[in-house]
Scaffold this active site. Structure first.
Site, PDB file in Angstrom:
ATOM      1  N   LYS A  34       0.852  -1.198   0.000  1.00 16.15           N
ATOM      2  CA  LYS A  34       0.000   0.000   0.000  1.00 16.15           C
ATOM      3  C   LYS A  34       0.878   1.233   0.000  1.00 16.15           C
ATOM      4  CE  LYS A  34       0.773   1.061   4.640  1.00 16.15           C
ATOM      5  NZ  LYS A  34       1.579   2.180   5.148  1.00 16.15           N
TER       6      LYS A  34
ATOM      7  N   PRO B 170       9.942  -4.695   0.727  1.00 15.22           N
ATOM      8  CA  PRO B 170      10.936  -4.378   1.760  1.00 15.22           C
ATOM      9  C   PRO B 170      10.302  -4.312   3.144  1.00 15.22           C
ATOM     10  CG  PRO B 170      10.474  -2.454   0.368  1.00 15.22           C
ATOM     11  CD  PRO B 170       9.770  -3.629  -0.255  1.00 15.22           C
ATOM     12  N   ILE B 171      11.044  -4.766   4.148  1.00 16.54           N
ATOM     13  CA  ILE B 171      10.516  -4.803   5.531  1.00 16.54           C
ATOM     14  C   ILE B 171      10.826  -3.478   6.227  1.00 16.54           C
ATOM     15  CG2 ILE B 171      10.804  -5.958   7.772  1.00 16.54           C
ATOM     16  CD1 ILE B 171      11.208  -8.564   6.221  1.00 16.54           C
TER      17      ILE B 171
ATOM     18  N   GLY C 258       9.312  -0.685   5.519  1.00 11.37           N
ATOM     19  CA  GLY C 258       9.347   0.292   4.420  1.00 11.37           C
ATOM     20  C   GLY C 258       8.130   1.194   4.376  1.00 11.37           C
ATOM     21  N   GLY C 259       7.137   0.945   5.251  1.00 13.37           N
ATOM     22  CA  GLY C 259       5.926   1.772   5.215  1.00 13.37           C
ATOM     23  C   GLY C 259       4.996   1.416   4.072  1.00 13.37           C
ATOM     24  N   ILE C 260       5.265   0.275   3.410  1.00 11.95           N
ATOM     25  CA  ILE C 260       4.343  -0.157   2.360  1.00 11.95           C
ATOM     26  C   ILE C 260       3.515  -1.370   2.833  1.00 11.95           C
ATOM     27  CG2 ILE C 260       5.603   0.882   0.440  1.00 11.95           C
ATOM     28  CD1 ILE C 260       6.739  -1.835  -0.260  1.00 11.95           C
TER      29      ILE C 260
ATOM     30  N   GLY D  57       4.104  -6.634   6.202  1.00 14.90           N
ATOM     31  CA  GLY D  57       3.696  -7.543   7.283  1.00 14.90           C
ATOM     32  C   GLY D  57       2.185  -7.553   7.445  1.00 14.90           C
ATOM     33  N   SER D  58       1.582  -6.362   7.412  1.00 10.19           N
ATOM     34  CA  SER D  58       0.127  -6.256   7.554  1.00 10.19           C
ATOM     35  C   SER D  58      -0.580  -6.938   6.386  1.00 10.19           C
ATOM     36  CB  SER D  58      -0.288  -4.782   7.579  1.00 10.19           C
ATOM     37  OG  SER D  58       0.423  -4.085   8.550  1.00 10.19           O
ATOM     38  N   SER D  59      -0.041  -6.753   5.199  1.00 12.43           N
ATOM     39  CA  SER D  59      -0.656  -7.354   4.013  1.00 12.43           C
ATOM     40  C   SER D  59      -0.527  -8.879   4.053  1.00 12.43           C
ATOM     41  CB  SER D  59       0.008  -6.783   2.750  1.00 12.43           C
ATOM     42  OG  SER D  59      -0.647  -7.219   1.593  1.00 12.43           O
TER      43      SER D  59
ATOM     44  N   ASP E 275      -3.067  -1.454  10.415  1.00 14.64           N
ATOM     45  CA  ASP E 275      -3.090  -1.412   8.949  1.00 14.64           C
ATOM     46  C   ASP E 275      -3.791  -2.611   8.313  1.00 14.64           C
ATOM     47  OD1 ASP E 275      -1.953   0.878   8.076  1.00 14.64           O
ATOM     48  OD2 ASP E 275      -0.004   0.016   7.581  1.00 14.64           O
TER      49      ASP E 275
END
Ligand SMILES: C[C@@](CO)(OP(=O)(O)O)[C@H](O)COP(=O)(O)OP(=O)(O)OC[C@H]1O[C@@H](n2ccc(N)nc2=O)[C@H](O)[C@@H]1O
Ligand SMILES: Nc1ncnc2c1ncn2[C@@H]1O[C@H](COP(=O)(O)OP(=O)(O)O)[C@@H](O)[C@H]1O
Length: 300
Positions: free
Chosen positions: A27, A110-111, A113-115, A118-120, A152
């Protein structure tokens, strides 16, 4: 003898013969305002989520013995702390399901990374195992379960681009332009908790609303100043990117993104910065790859 041996040997579980494979997409937070704080310390946000067509892939097979086994370790994360395993156990417990799962992860995001990797991963596990185990929880129920693991996760479970409020769980679906994005990956992994506990973080941005946000031509992220202060790698990457495009932080970083009208223009800039900064190019999506894949599965 050979024949008998072959008959009694069961094929070991492997990702190549997994029963279900699903994407866990990234995201972006196209804007992120911090408008207050709850009594428990969690921050109240206003943020615009859009998905990227850029994803990890998870592979699932059901087990009869109830065990949850993630066969692919994630660097720095113990098996039982992995959000994939925690999400699987949470669904198993809440649905009283006696089945278990073998799970494999192809990690691309990337871990730190704010994308939202982990949540996804957790959201794809909830949605994927709900499908495989036929536990039949609604998306709303899965999103509520997900929220107990991370702020998230609900948006990934629901799979629609959204204006989010609360800690990120009050979601209003939105239709956004599906631009192409260049996403730069500075060489640092950032802890969300570290940024949210910084004393200098702006926590009093005036409340806005979805209509005003969608009309605005420029956006901002309240976490960006604190991230730039702690991480020169991110500040330098922003300076470089801003020579080409109006670039901004996603979530609590470390990734930065800029929008382009087409893939070619984004790729040209990716190429121009490639010696100094790792990046990828991906299209924005208002319906997540996870939900588009599930739709295809149900049609065939
Ligand atoms: C900031 C955002 C924006 O999308 O993304 P990331 O940069 O992490 O991807 C999210 O709100 C992150 O959500 P998520 O990564 O699920 O956070 P959680 O695991 O729930 O929380 C991690 C820590 O961040 C803090 N936290 C998180 C969310 C929030 N609204 N307020 C907070 O103060 C809490 O200290 C918590 O202990
Ligand atoms: N399956 C997973 N993939 C990535 N990170 C995970 C996973 N499970 C647990 N984590 C933990 O979650 C943290 C946040 O990861 P991630 O979602 O990639 O970052 P962000 O919240 O910045 O988008 C990681 O540092 C890691 O400790």
């Amino acid at each position: 003898m050979m024949h008998n041996a072959t008959l009694t040997t069961t094929t070991p579980p492997s990702k190549d013969n997994a029963q279900l494979s699903l994407p866990a997409p990234a995201k972006l937070n196209l804007m992120l305002h911090i408008v207050g704080r709850r009594d428990d310390g969690y921050h109240l946000l206003q943020t615009l989520f859009q998905f990227l067509d850029y994803a990890d892939t998870l592979h699932f097979s059901a087990r009869d013995d109830g065990k949850i086994i993630l066969h692919t370790p994630v660097d720095g994360v113990a098996h039982d702390n992995n959000l994939i395993v925690r999400a699987a156990r949470l669904l198993q417990h809440n649905s009283h399901c006696h089945l278990g799962a073998d799970i494999w992860l192809d990690k691309k995001l990337p871990i730190g990374g704010g994308i939202g990797g982990g949540s996804s991963n957790a959201a794809t596990t909830l949605v994927g195992l709900n499908h495989l185990w036929q536990t039949r929880l609604s998306l709303d129920a899965l999103a509520d379960l997900g929220l107990t693991l991370g702020a998230d996760i609900p948006v990934f479970v629901k799979g629609r681009a959204a204006f989010a409020e609360g800690v990120g769980e009050k979601l209003q679906p939105v239709e956004l332009p599906e631009s192409w994005y260049l996403v730069a990956v500075p060489p640092v992994s950032i802890s969300t908790e570290k940024i949210f506990s910084d004393k200098g973080l702006t926590r009093n941005t005036p409340m806005t609303n979805i209509r005003t946000v969608l009309k605005q031509s420029s956006q901002h992220n309240d976490c960006q100043a604190v991230v730039e202060k702690h991480y020169p790698e991110v500040r330098n990457a922003l300076i470089l990117l801003n020579n080409y495009v109006d670039a901004r932080l996603t979530g609590t970083g470390s990734c930065l993104f800029g929008g382009f009208p087409n893939e070619e223009q984004a790729a040209i800039v990716a190429n121009q910065i490639s010696e100094k900064l790792q990046s990828f190019v991906a299209k924005g999506a208002n319906i997540s790859m996870l939900h588009r894949t599930l739709q295809n599965l149900s049609e065939h």
